[in-house]
Design an enzyme around this catalytic site. Structure first.
Site, PDB file in Angstrom:
ATOM      1  N   SER A 678      50.727  41.382  37.816  1.00 36.56           N
ATOM      2  CA  SER A 678      50.778  39.925  37.717  1.00 36.56           C
ATOM      3  C   SER A 678      50.842  39.441  36.272  1.00 36.56           C
ATOM      4  CB  SER A 678      49.557  39.310  38.415  1.00 36.56           C
ATOM      5  OG  SER A 678      48.381  39.713  37.766  1.00 36.56           O
ATOM      6  N   LYS A 721      41.999  33.427  40.868  1.00 37.26           N
ATOM      7  CA  LYS A 721      42.587  33.234  39.528  1.00 37.26           C
ATOM      8  C   LYS A 721      42.546  31.762  39.123  1.00 37.26           C
ATOM      9  CE  LYS A 721      45.813  37.143  39.858  1.00 37.26           C
ATOM     10  NZ  LYS A 721      47.224  37.535  39.932  1.00 37.26           N
TER      11      LYS A 721
END
Length: 781
Positions: A678, A721
């Site tokens: 990511s 996140k």
């Protein structure tokens, strides 16, 4: 030692060694050996016999034959049916192969005869011979295979070498020891080797006799007990007293008849009972049979609890026992609703997947409470043996059923909720794959006839509601995963943790510490937030509960010590009780910088921000990566570097930068390993910023993986996140377009304060992250 040389036909022997002065016979079947015998008979009837190193070799060569053998005189030859020959020989003397003369049609070799001489120490030889004679006498007594008159045949022999050879011919020892005796040329040395071999054999024979005596004593004891019990039985019959064994058999018969057992189980129980009746309960097998019958009687073959499929009742229990987890609750409510509508007891196997401490096990317990089923839990962590699932066969000593059958006995109903905890922690060994044994358990098409190795009876598991838990799906075998429906139990948000602590954990801990009046120790909202933010960093609430328990214990100690009536727990009290802050969330800077980008990462403890820094310096085109990066992140950096090189002109970057510029990408906190797919967009943004000299907006965070063509790929863990970025002071988040569906999972209070930018291509990321966009800048040299 005198040495005579002569040429003799050679016969290689398999599994046999002939000593001098030894008379023996053996069969010869190989054509070469028969021809060698015929040649010897034509001449002086002398042949050289030597053993093979490996008896399996059919056509031995020089390397397969020992060098030392025995010259023998042929006494008699007898033809046997099938072209075999039986020959009687007498050993004459040792000999050593000097050279091979012929190999076809039979082996003929030059041999050096080794004749014993009188050159030896007479006193030492006499002492050794006396010791050997004593040991040989004892060997004859213990072995039982040597004739008793063998001792008299060596008593009058005074020559040490001959004495040793004759005794060696009687010993039943392995071929290597015999060859060692044959190769001992010196007569005193030969006696020493023989004494060593005899002593070793005597030790083995003593141990064999000792073991045999113990076995015989045990057998005699068992027989004695049997006779005594039979006598007691007859005496009791004569006295008219009830026989305890008969009473026990009657009790078992009554239990079997009253128990509503399936036909197969009843037949098996009665069969085993008949065996017990015939052999007696005090026999060696009696205890095992009684245990087996007890297991059959204790299992819930037909006992069931009545399901409660009231959806409102289930929802009330879930809301009472769990805060948040709306997706999970809804999926379980749907599951129960379908069960109620279809009136079917079968359904998918639910697998609750999530980090430690998020309440997977307690969710399963709540499901059991909601549907009125008995709850039984089996931990699979570290299970590496198939027998733990299926049980041991009764042929093994101490055999027991597997943990599935044990769980059913413990549940006391045929339709419990059976929790298979930590299904991702199973392992395997040479005894079989434990995961494979679960396939039959969890497959609704097969588990109607689950067969435990101990019971050897079909047990119906189709009414059981199986729920499994796991921290990750990666270690679960695909065939097993295919039988389960996955429900993700993600980590709790900052707000959810606060409400769980306030509404559940504090009252639970106060109760456990016998504090009935909740006003005695009262937590301020700010103190709960402070504990969550500065002393825990996890997806679940297990550590949060421990910290709350610590605060309560210290508060109780202060109340008792200082005689206080109550304590209000504020942030200062928390600092006092828990000490220095354990965790600090990194706040983003207030200044836009070149080559510094705020990324977002998922960890086992929840989300976190991941700053990425890039600098450019004169060099020769080297790319350096630091910060404990895993393979996936290294690949993201290399892919990003290649993309920037391919599109340098597009971003006002000198096309030749890779020739005279070194690029260093660093992810701070180098001691902490980092990996995951990511960080691609973060790497490219940092590279473009550093190479073009354009600053990155300090209030922007991003996540997403990239391809070499600049496409932004979806990521996982968006909820965690986003919360981490929000805590760090970010107000704009760039995410992949494919993750748009995950935004709704973020709590409304956080979602409304953030600006989400959806990116399908890297250009969208750069346009929104760089000051002035993509093309607003001068080309770097």
């Amino acid at each position: 030692m005198k040495n005579n040389k002569e040429i003799l036909p050679l016969i290689p022997l398999r599994g046999l060694i002939v000593f001098p002065y030894m008379v023996t016979h053996f069969d010869v079947g190989r054509q070469k050996s028969i021809l060698a015998l015929e040649d010897a008979m034509i001449k002086e009837q002398r042949v050289f016999l030597v053993s093979q190193k490996d008896a399996k070799v059919e056509d031995p060569d020089e390397k397969d034959i020992n060098e030392i053998g025995t010259i023998c005189s042929i006494k008699q030859i007898l033809r046997l049916p099938g072209d075999a020959v039986r020959v009687l020989v007498e050993g004459i003397s040792r000999a050593k192969i000097d050279k091979y003369i012929e190999k076809d049609p039979f082996i003929k070799s030059g041999v050096e005869e080794l004749i014993d001489t009188d050159d030896y120490d007479k006193t030492e030889a006499e002492a050794l011979m006396r010791l050997i004679e004593k040991s040989f006498k004892k060997y004859i007594q213990l072995s039982g295979v040597v004739p008793k008159d063998a001792l008299s045949s060596v008593e009058d022999i005074a020559i040490p070498g001959r004495f040793a050879d004759i005794i060696s011919s009687y010993l039943v020892i392995n071929e290597d020891d015999k060859q060692e005796m044959l190769e001992a040329f010196d007569q005193v040395e030969r006696l020493e080797v023989l004494l060593k071999i005899l002593k070793n054999e005597l030790q083995i024979l003593e141990l064999e006799r000792k073991i045999g005596t113990k076995v015989k004593e045990k057998i005699d004891k068992t027989q004695k007990e049997y006779y005594l019990r039979e006598q007691i039985k007859i005496m009791k019959e004569e006295l008219g007293e009830d026989d305890e064994e008969k009473d026990e058999i009657k009790r078992y018969k009554n239990k079997i008849s009253k128990a509503k057992l399936p036909a197969e189980a009843k037949e098996k129980a009665l069969y085993e009972l008949k065996k017990l009746e015939n052999m007696g309960s005090y026999s060696s097998e009696g205890g095992g049979i009684k245990t087996y019958i007890d297991w059959i009687l204790d299992l819930p073959w037909n006992k069931k609890t009545k399901d409660n499929l009231d959806i409102k009742h289930a929802r009330e229990i879930f809301n009472k026992e769990h805060y948040g987890l709306e997706d999970v609750k809804e999926r379980i409510i749907e599951y129960l609703a379908v069960k109620k509508m279809s009136n079917s007891l079968r359904g998918p196997i639910l697998c609750l997947v999530g980090p430690p401490g998020v309440g997977k096990t307690s969710i399963a317990r709540s499901i059991a409470n909601a549907v009125n089923r008995n709850f039984v839990r089996m931990s699979l962590g570290g299970v590496n043996d198939e027998a733990e699932i299926r049980g041991h066969r009764r042929t093994y000593v101490g055999a027991i059923p597997g943990r599935i059958i044990y769980g059913m006995k413990k549940a006391k109903s045929k339709n419990p909720l059976f929790l298979l905890d930590e299904i991702d922690k199973m392992s395997s060994n040479y005894k079989g794959e434990s995961a494979d044994a679960l396939l039959e358990v969890l497959d609704s098409e097969q588990n109607t006839t689950f067969r435990d190795h101990f019971l050897e009876l079909d047990f119906d598991l189709s009414d059981v509601m199986f729920v499994t838990t796991a921290n990750t799906l990666e270690t679960i075998p695909m065939p097993l995963l295919d039988r389960m429906e996955i429900i993700e139990v993600s980590g709790y948000t900052y707000e959810e943790k606060f409400h769980i602590a306030k509404n559940y954990l504090i009252s639970k801990q106060l109760k456990q510490h016998n504090i009935e009046d909740e006003d005695k120790i009262k937590f301020m909202d700010s103190s709960i937030y402070y504990i969550i933010e500065n002393y825990t960093r996890e997806s679940g609430v297990r550590n949060l509960e421990r910290k709350i328990a610590t605060v309560i214990r210290k508060a109780i100690a202060e109340i008792v010590e200082k005689n206080k009536k109550s304590i209000n727990i504020n942030t200062n009290q928390v600092k006092k009780y828990l000490g220095t802050d354990v965790y600090t969330f990194e706040k983003i800077g207030k200044e836009d910088k070149i080559g510094v980008v705020t990324g977002m990462a998922w960890t086992a403890y929840g989300g976190d921000t991941l700053p990425v820094e890039a600098v450019v310096m004169p060099g020769n085109g080297k790319l350096q990566l630091t910060g404990q990066l895993g393979d996936v992140m290294k690949e993201s950096a290399e892919a990003g570097y290649s993309y920037v090189r391919a599109n340098a002109e597009k971003y006002n970057i000198n096309n030749e930068f890779y020739k005279d510029k070194d690029v260093h990408i660093h992810v701070p906190e180098g001691a902490v390993p980092k990996d995951g797919p990511s960080a691609g967009v973060t790497m490219i943004t940092a590279l473009v910023s550093a190479l073009s000299g354009r600053k990155v907006k300090h209030n922007v965070a991003m996540t997403g993986e990239i391809t070499l063509t600049g496409r932004v790929l979806a990521i996982g863990g968006l909820k965690e996140k986003t919360l981490a970025a929000y805590r760090a002071g970010v107000d704009t988040i760039i995410i992949p377009k494919e993750n748009e569906k995950d935004i709704k999972k973020i709590s409304k209070s956080v979602r409304e304060k953030l600006n989400f930018i959806l990116a399908e291509e890297i250009d969208t990321v750069l346009e929104n992250a760089l000051i002035g966009g993509i093309n607003n800048g001068n080309k770097t040299s």
